[in-house]
Design a protein around this motif. Structure first.
Motif, PDB file in Angstrom:
ATOM      1  N   VAL A  48     -15.578 -11.593  17.127  1.00  0.00           N
ATOM      2  CA  VAL A  48     -16.270 -10.849  18.180  1.00  0.00           C
ATOM      3  C   VAL A  48     -17.581 -10.365  17.584  1.00  0.00           C
ATOM      4  CG1 VAL A  48     -16.182  -8.866  19.732  1.00  0.00           C
ATOM      5  CG2 VAL A  48     -14.083 -10.100  19.167  1.00  0.00           C
ATOM      6  N   ASP A  49     -18.680 -10.630  18.259  1.00  0.00           N
ATOM      7  CA  ASP A  49     -19.969 -10.143  17.773  1.00  0.00           C
ATOM      8  C   ASP A  49     -19.955  -8.623  17.686  1.00  0.00           C
ATOM      9  OD1 ASP A  49     -21.032 -12.647  17.567  1.00  0.00           O
ATOM     10  OD2 ASP A  49     -22.119 -12.567  19.468  1.00  0.00           O
ATOM     11  N   TYR A  50     -20.666  -8.099  16.707  1.00  0.00           N
ATOM     12  CA  TYR A  50     -20.769  -6.651  16.610  1.00  0.00           C
ATOM     13  C   TYR A  50     -21.431  -6.110  17.876  1.00  0.00           C
ATOM     14  CZ  TYR A  50     -19.906  -7.598  11.691  1.00  0.00           C
ATOM     15  OH  TYR A  50     -19.367  -8.045  10.526  1.00  0.00           O
ATOM     16  N   PRO A  51     -20.755  -5.210  18.586  1.00  0.00           N
ATOM     17  CA  PRO A  51     -21.316  -4.741  19.866  1.00  0.00           C
ATOM     18  C   PRO A  51     -22.667  -4.050  19.689  1.00  0.00           C
ATOM     19  CG  PRO A  51     -19.337  -3.478  19.263  1.00  0.00           C
ATOM     20  CD  PRO A  51     -19.460  -4.589  18.269  1.00  0.00           C
ATOM     21  N   ASP A  52     -22.845  -3.406  18.573  1.00  0.00           N
ATOM     22  CA  ASP A  52     -24.112  -2.694  18.345  1.00  0.00           C
ATOM     23  C   ASP A  52     -25.050  -3.501  17.458  1.00  0.00           C
ATOM     24  OD1 ASP A  52     -22.646  -2.607  16.073  1.00  0.00           O
ATOM     25  OD2 ASP A  52     -22.821  -0.460  15.731  1.00  0.00           O
ATOM     26  N   GLY A  53     -24.715  -4.785  17.228  1.00  0.00           N
ATOM     27  CA  GLY A  53     -25.561  -5.617  16.385  1.00  0.00           C
ATOM     28  C   GLY A  53     -25.348  -5.376  14.899  1.00  0.00           C
ATOM     29  N   GLY A  54     -24.343  -4.615  14.546  1.00  0.00           N
ATOM     30  CA  GLY A  54     -24.078  -4.349  13.134  1.00  0.00           C
ATOM     31  C   GLY A  54     -25.231  -3.609  12.494  1.00  0.00           C
ATOM     32  N   CYS A  55     -25.591  -4.047  11.307  1.00  0.00           N
ATOM     33  CA  CYS A  55     -26.667  -3.365  10.595  1.00  0.00           C
ATOM     34  C   CYS A  55     -28.034  -3.848  11.069  1.00  0.00           C
ATOM     35  CB  CYS A  55     -26.530  -3.587   9.088  1.00  0.00           C
ATOM     36  SG  CYS A  55     -26.733  -5.309   8.598  1.00  0.00           S
ATOM     37  N   GLY A  56     -28.042  -4.850  11.936  1.00  0.00           N
ATOM     38  CA  GLY A  56     -29.316  -5.319  12.476  1.00  0.00           C
ATOM     39  C   GLY A  56     -29.978  -6.398  11.631  1.00  0.00           C
ATOM     40  N   ILE A  57     -29.382  -6.705  10.476  1.00  0.00           N
ATOM     41  CA  ILE A  57     -29.927  -7.769   9.630  1.00  0.00           C
ATOM     42  C   ILE A  57     -29.272  -9.085  10.048  1.00  0.00           C
ATOM     43  CG2 ILE A  57     -30.263  -8.584   7.262  1.00  0.00           C
ATOM     44  CD1 ILE A  57     -31.534  -5.866   7.677  1.00  0.00           C
ATOM     45  N   PHE A  58     -30.101 -10.008  10.508  1.00  0.00           N
ATOM     46  CA  PHE A  58     -29.543 -11.258  11.036  1.00  0.00           C
ATOM     47  C   PHE A  58     -28.674 -11.965  10.004  1.00  0.00           C
ATOM     48  CE2 PHE A  58     -30.055 -15.912  11.473  1.00  0.00           C
ATOM     49  CZ  PHE A  58     -29.329 -16.077  12.632  1.00  0.00           C
ATOM     50  N   GLU A  59     -29.154 -12.033   8.756  1.00  0.00           N
ATOM     51  CA  GLU A  59     -28.418 -12.763   7.723  1.00  0.00           C
ATOM     52  C   GLU A  59     -27.049 -12.143   7.459  1.00  0.00           C
ATOM     53  OE1 GLU A  59     -31.534 -12.057   7.700  1.00  0.00           O
ATOM     54  OE2 GLU A  59     -32.745 -13.658   6.814  1.00  0.00           O
ATOM     55  N   CYS A  60     -26.905 -10.872   7.815  1.00  0.00           N
ATOM     56  CA  CYS A  60     -25.653 -10.165   7.533  1.00  0.00           C
ATOM     57  C   CYS A  60     -24.771 -10.093   8.776  1.00  0.00           C
ATOM     58  CB  CYS A  60     -25.983  -8.777   7.006  1.00  0.00           C
ATOM     59  SG  CYS A  60     -24.548  -7.699   6.802  1.00  0.00           S
ATOM     60  N   CYS A  61     -25.222  -9.401   9.801  1.00  0.00           N
ATOM     61  CA  CYS A  61     -24.380  -9.128  10.964  1.00  0.00           C
ATOM     62  C   CYS A  61     -24.796  -9.903  12.211  1.00  0.00           C
ATOM     63  CB  CYS A  61     -24.388  -7.630  11.288  1.00  0.00           C
ATOM     64  SG  CYS A  61     -23.564  -6.634  10.032  1.00  0.00           S
ATOM     65  N   GLY A  62     -25.738 -10.815  12.077  1.00  0.00           N
ATOM     66  CA  GLY A  62     -26.195 -11.567  13.244  1.00  0.00           C
ATOM     67  C   GLY A  62     -25.085 -12.413  13.843  1.00  0.00           C
ATOM     68  N   SER A  63     -25.224 -12.724  15.108  1.00  0.00           N
ATOM     69  CA  SER A  63     -24.217 -13.508  15.809  1.00  0.00           C
ATOM     70  C   SER A  63     -24.257 -14.973  15.388  1.00  0.00           C
ATOM     71  CB  SER A  63     -24.469 -13.415  17.318  1.00  0.00           C
ATOM     72  OG  SER A  63     -23.760 -14.449  17.974  1.00  0.00           O
ATOM     73  N   PRO A  64     -23.095 -15.541  15.023  1.00  0.00           N
ATOM     74  CA  PRO A  64     -23.069 -16.972  14.709  1.00  0.00           C
ATOM     75  C   PRO A  64     -23.410 -17.830  15.930  1.00  0.00           C
ATOM     76  CG  PRO A  64     -20.849 -16.040  14.736  1.00  0.00           C
ATOM     77  CD  PRO A  64     -21.800 -14.895  14.833  1.00  0.00           C
ATOM     78  N   TRP A  65     -23.144 -17.299  17.127  1.00  0.00           N
ATOM     79  CA  TRP A  65     -23.464 -18.062  18.340  1.00  0.00           C
ATOM     80  C   TRP A  65     -24.966 -18.101  18.542  1.00  0.00           C
ATOM     81  CZ3 TRP A  65     -19.472 -20.668  19.112  1.00  0.00           C
ATOM     82  CH2 TRP A  65     -18.198 -20.125  18.890  1.00  0.00           C
ATOM     83  N   LEU A  66     -25.606 -16.975  18.251  1.00  0.00           N
ATOM     84  CA  LEU A  66     -27.068 -16.935  18.305  1.00  0.00           C
ATOM     85  C   LEU A  66     -27.641 -17.921  17.278  1.00  0.00           C
ATOM     86  CD1 LEU A  66     -29.638 -15.549  19.420  1.00  0.00           C
ATOM     87  CD2 LEU A  66     -29.455 -13.943  17.516  1.00  0.00           C
ATOM     88  N   ALA A  67     -27.023 -17.943  16.108  1.00  0.00           N
ATOM     89  CA  ALA A  67     -27.472 -18.860  15.054  1.00  0.00           C
ATOM     90  C   ALA A  67     -27.359 -20.309  15.530  1.00  0.00           C
ATOM     91  CB  ALA A  67     -26.635 -18.647  13.791  1.00  0.00           C
TER      92      ALA A  67
END
Ligand SMILES: [Zn+2]
Length: 97
Positions: A48-67
């Motif tokens: 499940v994607d982090y609802p708040d975007g996690g820490c906001g760093i794409f390389e860390c918490c970014g969505s794999p679906w977005l990737a």
């Protein structure tokens, strides 16, 4: 992650990274890496994607679906021939999913 990709394809990727809003140098390689880690993750089916975007760093918490979407944008921007190497890499990852 972009080993085996032709110099021309790398040039297209670099141009896209500079041209697209919200992209930055290296973001496509990071997206590919993220998708690679995701398809190898045994718990990917319950991701499940982090609802708040996690820490906001794409390389860390970014969505794999977005990737994965970003990779598709790159493939769409390339001719079938120039995108062949990248397509092969992505196809292999998609099969792992
Ligand atoms: Zn994070």
């Amino acid at each position: 992650m972009l080993q085996g990709v032709s110099p021309y394809a790398l040039a297209v990727i670099t141009r896209l990274e500079q041209a697209r809003d919200g992209w930055w140098p290296g973001v496509v390689g990071a997206a590919l890496w993220k998708w690679y880690c995701f398809v190898r993750n045994p718990y990917r089916r319950v991701w499940v994607d982090y609802p708040d975007g996690g820490c906001g760093i794409f390389e860390c918490c970014g969505s794999p679906w977005l990737a994965r979407d970003m990779i598709e944008v790159v493939l769409t921007a390339m001719s079938p021939r120039s995108g062949r190497d990248l397509r092969r890499i992505v196809d292999r990852l998609d099969q792992m999913y």
